[in-house]
Design a protein around this motif. Structure first.
Motif, PDB file in Angstrom:
ATOM      1  N   MET A   1     -14.463 -23.366 -39.528  1.00  0.00           N
ATOM      2  CA  MET A   1     -13.066 -23.005 -39.290  1.00  0.00           C
ATOM      3  C   MET A   1     -12.310 -22.787 -40.596  1.00  0.00           C
ATOM      4  N   THR A   2     -13.037 -22.581 -41.692  1.00  0.00           N
ATOM      5  CA  THR A   2     -12.389 -22.376 -42.985  1.00  0.00           C
ATOM      6  C   THR A   2     -11.639 -21.052 -42.999  1.00  0.00           C
ATOM      7  N   LEU A   3     -10.413 -21.075 -43.489  1.00  0.00           N
ATOM      8  CA  LEU A   3      -9.631 -19.863 -43.647  1.00  0.00           C
ATOM      9  C   LEU A   3     -10.227 -19.060 -44.791  1.00  0.00           C
ATOM     10  N   ALA A   4     -10.713 -17.843 -44.487  1.00  0.00           N
ATOM     11  CA  ALA A   4     -11.419 -17.040 -45.491  1.00  0.00           C
ATOM     12  C   ALA A   4     -10.472 -16.176 -46.311  1.00  0.00           C
ATOM     13  N   ALA A   5      -9.397 -15.688 -45.717  1.00  0.00           N
ATOM     14  CA  ALA A   5      -8.470 -14.800 -46.419  1.00  0.00           C
ATOM     15  C   ALA A   5      -7.205 -14.635 -45.588  1.00  0.00           C
ATOM     16  N   VAL A   6      -6.157 -14.172 -46.250  1.00  0.00           N
ATOM     17  CA  VAL A   6      -4.906 -13.841 -45.559  1.00  0.00           C
ATOM     18  C   VAL A   6      -4.637 -12.362 -45.797  1.00  0.00           C
ATOM     19  N   LEU A   7      -4.331 -11.661 -44.718  1.00  0.00           N
ATOM     20  CA  LEU A   7      -4.147 -10.214 -44.741  1.00  0.00           C
ATOM     21  C   LEU A   7      -2.691  -9.900 -44.417  1.00  0.00           C
ATOM     22  N   PHE A   8      -1.976  -9.343 -45.380  1.00  0.00           N
ATOM     23  CA  PHE A   8      -0.533  -9.138 -45.244  1.00  0.00           C
ATOM     24  C   PHE A   8      -0.179  -7.675 -44.988  1.00  0.00           C
ATOM     25  N   ASP A   9       0.652  -7.443 -43.997  1.00  0.00           N
ATOM     26  CA  ASP A   9       1.359  -6.171 -43.891  1.00  0.00           C
ATOM     27  C   ASP A   9       2.412  -6.141 -45.006  1.00  0.00           C
ATOM     28  N   MET A  10       2.960  -4.955 -45.284  1.00  0.00           N
ATOM     29  CA  MET A  10       3.923  -4.853 -46.378  1.00  0.00           C
ATOM     30  C   MET A  10       5.354  -4.662 -45.875  1.00  0.00           C
ATOM     31  N   ASP A  11       5.668  -3.473 -45.341  1.00  0.00           N
ATOM     32  CA  ASP A  11       7.042  -3.137 -44.950  1.00  0.00           C
ATOM     33  C   ASP A  11       7.529  -4.036 -43.822  1.00  0.00           C
ATOM     34  N   GLY A  12       8.621  -4.745 -44.067  1.00  0.00           N
ATOM     35  CA  GLY A  12       9.196  -5.607 -43.054  1.00  0.00           C
ATOM     36  C   GLY A  12       8.570  -6.979 -42.975  1.00  0.00           C
ATOM     37  N   THR A  13       7.418  -7.159 -43.627  1.00  0.00           N
ATOM     38  CA  THR A  13       6.726  -8.454 -43.618  1.00  0.00           C
ATOM     39  C   THR A  13       6.892  -9.155 -44.954  1.00  0.00           C
ATOM     40  N   LEU A  14       6.499  -8.486 -46.028  1.00  0.00           N
ATOM     41  CA  LEU A  14       6.658  -9.049 -47.364  1.00  0.00           C
ATOM     42  C   LEU A  14       7.966  -8.608 -48.015  1.00  0.00           C
ATOM     43  N   VAL A  15       8.321  -7.357 -47.822  1.00  0.00           N
ATOM     44  CA  VAL A  15       9.545  -6.823 -48.430  1.00  0.00           C
ATOM     45  C   VAL A  15      10.417  -6.197 -47.353  1.00  0.00           C
ATOM     46  N   ASN A  16      11.706  -6.272 -47.563  1.00  0.00           N
ATOM     47  CA  ASN A  16      12.666  -5.744 -46.595  1.00  0.00           C
ATOM     48  C   ASN A  16      12.911  -4.265 -46.881  1.00  0.00           C
ATOM     49  N   SER A  17      11.866  -3.474 -46.694  1.00  0.00           N
ATOM     50  CA  SER A  17      11.937  -2.052 -47.012  1.00  0.00           C
ATOM     51  C   SER A  17      12.340  -1.192 -45.824  1.00  0.00           C
ATOM     52  N   GLU A  18      12.353  -1.758 -44.619  1.00  0.00           N
ATOM     53  CA  GLU A  18      12.694  -0.957 -43.443  1.00  0.00           C
ATOM     54  C   GLU A  18      14.078  -0.308 -43.552  1.00  0.00           C
ATOM     55  N   PRO A  19      15.105  -0.981 -44.084  1.00  0.00           N
ATOM     56  CA  PRO A  19      16.397  -0.300 -44.241  1.00  0.00           C
ATOM     57  C   PRO A  19      16.313   0.913 -45.173  1.00  0.00           C
ATOM     58  N   LEU A  20      15.401   0.866 -46.158  1.00  0.00           N
ATOM     59  CA  LEU A  20      15.241   2.007 -47.057  1.00  0.00           C
ATOM     60  C   LEU A  20      14.590   3.175 -46.328  1.00  0.00           C
ATOM     61  N   TRP A  21      13.571   2.853 -45.514  1.00  0.00           N
ATOM     62  CA  TRP A  21      12.954   3.896 -44.690  1.00  0.00           C
ATOM     63  C   TRP A  21      14.004   4.501 -43.755  1.00  0.00           C
ATOM     64  N   GLU A  22      14.815   3.667 -43.166  1.00  0.00           N
ATOM     65  CA  GLU A  22      15.833   4.155 -42.231  1.00  0.00           C
ATOM     66  C   GLU A  22      16.807   5.092 -42.936  1.00  0.00           C
ATOM     67  N   GLU A  23      17.192   4.722 -44.140  1.00  0.00           N
ATOM     68  CA  GLU A  23      18.116   5.568 -44.904  1.00  0.00           C
ATOM     69  C   GLU A  23      17.535   6.949 -45.145  1.00  0.00           C
ATOM     70  N   THR A  24      16.266   6.998 -45.570  1.00  0.00           N
ATOM     71  CA  THR A  24      15.659   8.293 -45.874  1.00  0.00           C
ATOM     72  C   THR A  24      15.370   9.099 -44.610  1.00  0.00           C
ATOM     73  N   LEU A  25      15.029   8.427 -43.521  1.00  0.00           N
ATOM     74  CA  LEU A  25      14.794   9.146 -42.262  1.00  0.00           C
ATOM     75  C   LEU A  25      16.084   9.791 -41.755  1.00  0.00           C
ATOM     76  N   HIS A  26      17.190   9.065 -41.850  1.00  0.00           N
ATOM     77  CA  HIS A  26      18.470   9.643 -41.446  1.00  0.00           C
ATOM     78  C   HIS A  26      18.869  10.787 -42.387  1.00  0.00           C
ATOM     79  N   GLU A  27      18.536  10.637 -43.670  1.00  0.00           N
ATOM     80  CA  GLU A  27      18.855  11.697 -44.625  1.00  0.00           C
ATOM     81  C   GLU A  27      18.073  12.961 -44.306  1.00  0.00           C
TER      82      GLU A  27
END
Length: 240
Positions: A1-27
């Motif tokens: 049951m040893t934890l072998a690794a942690v796999l991270f998503d980026m946008d919205g998980t590690l960094v709050n980049s979704e508002p930046l995506w939203e800005e450019t999509l609206h643009e």
């Protein structure tokens, strides 16, 4: 049951980049003479560029537009914002630091294309992740397909069922669950339904290695004796 690794998503998980995506999509929608609906925007979260541009064009009533050209324009607009630095999600930087201090292998698994990920790594740290899997590097099998997480585990040389994946979007959760990882869902702009198969937390604040190890242990314990569905998540399907 040893934890072998942690796999991270980026946008919205590690960094709050979704508002930046939203800005450019609206643009971009404005450049095309239209307005992006909230429903279309939410349906894009966690998806790859082709899917997002397809949704954008349909929402604007302009399905004839070239997906590649729109994707390039969005990348140009978003790259400028990413270059200014990305705000961390609560608890994310602390969890990464603890994992690294423990010598635990880490992977970044994102639907974002490599060009923008390279910019984001200036914030995340280029030596933080042993493996980085981007949305344009999985042969078109982007989230919610299991390929991105299966590829990350393969590159790390670990069993994906001994990994915890951390996600914020339904597409990302489906991808990690289908791959066979234990999944921690940390919802941001989009609600995550419990039936997707992830353990849910309001944020990464207070989430530590002990928590991730318990999550994996509980997930594996539920699997014992289950021939088809493991703790609400299917066994990893064959890719084809």
């Amino acid at each position: 049951m040893t934890l072998a690794a942690v796999l991270f998503d980026m946008d919205g998980t590690l960094v709050n980049s979704e508002p930046l995506w939203e800005e450019t999509l609206h643009e971009l929608a404005a450049e095309y003479g239209g307005t992006l609906s909230d429903a279309a925007r939410f349906s894009m979260v966690g998806t790859d560029m082709v899917t997002s541009m397809t949704i954008l064009h349909a929402d604007l009533g302009q399905p004839w537009r070239d997906i590649a050209a729109s994707g390039l324009r969005i990348t140009e607009l978003t790259e400028r914002l990413f270059a200014r630095g990305l705000p961390w999600r609560p608890g994310a930087r602390e969890l990464l630091a603890e994992c690294r201090a423990a010598g635990l292998p880490l992977a970044l698994v994102t639907s974002t294309e490599r060009r923008l990920v390279e910019v984001a790594l200036e914030t995340l740290g280029r030596d933080t992740f042993a493996v980085v899997v981007c949305g344009d590097e999985v042969g078109g099998h982007t989230k919610p397909h299991p390929a991105p997480y299966l590829r990350a585990a393969e590159l790390l040389g670990v069993d994906v069922t001994r990994c915890v994946a951390i996600e914020d979007s339904p597409a990302g959760v489906r991808s990690a669950v289908a791959a066979g990882a234990a999944v921690l869902g940390v919802p941001g702009d989009v609600v995550l339904a419990p039936e997707l198969g992830a353990t849910l937390a309001p944020s990464l604040t207070g989430v530590d290695l002990a928590f991730l190890r318990r999550l994996l242990a509980e997930d594996l314990a539920v699997q014992d004796g289950e021939p088809a569905v493991l703790g609400g998540r299917p066994r990893p399907p064959a890719l084809g």
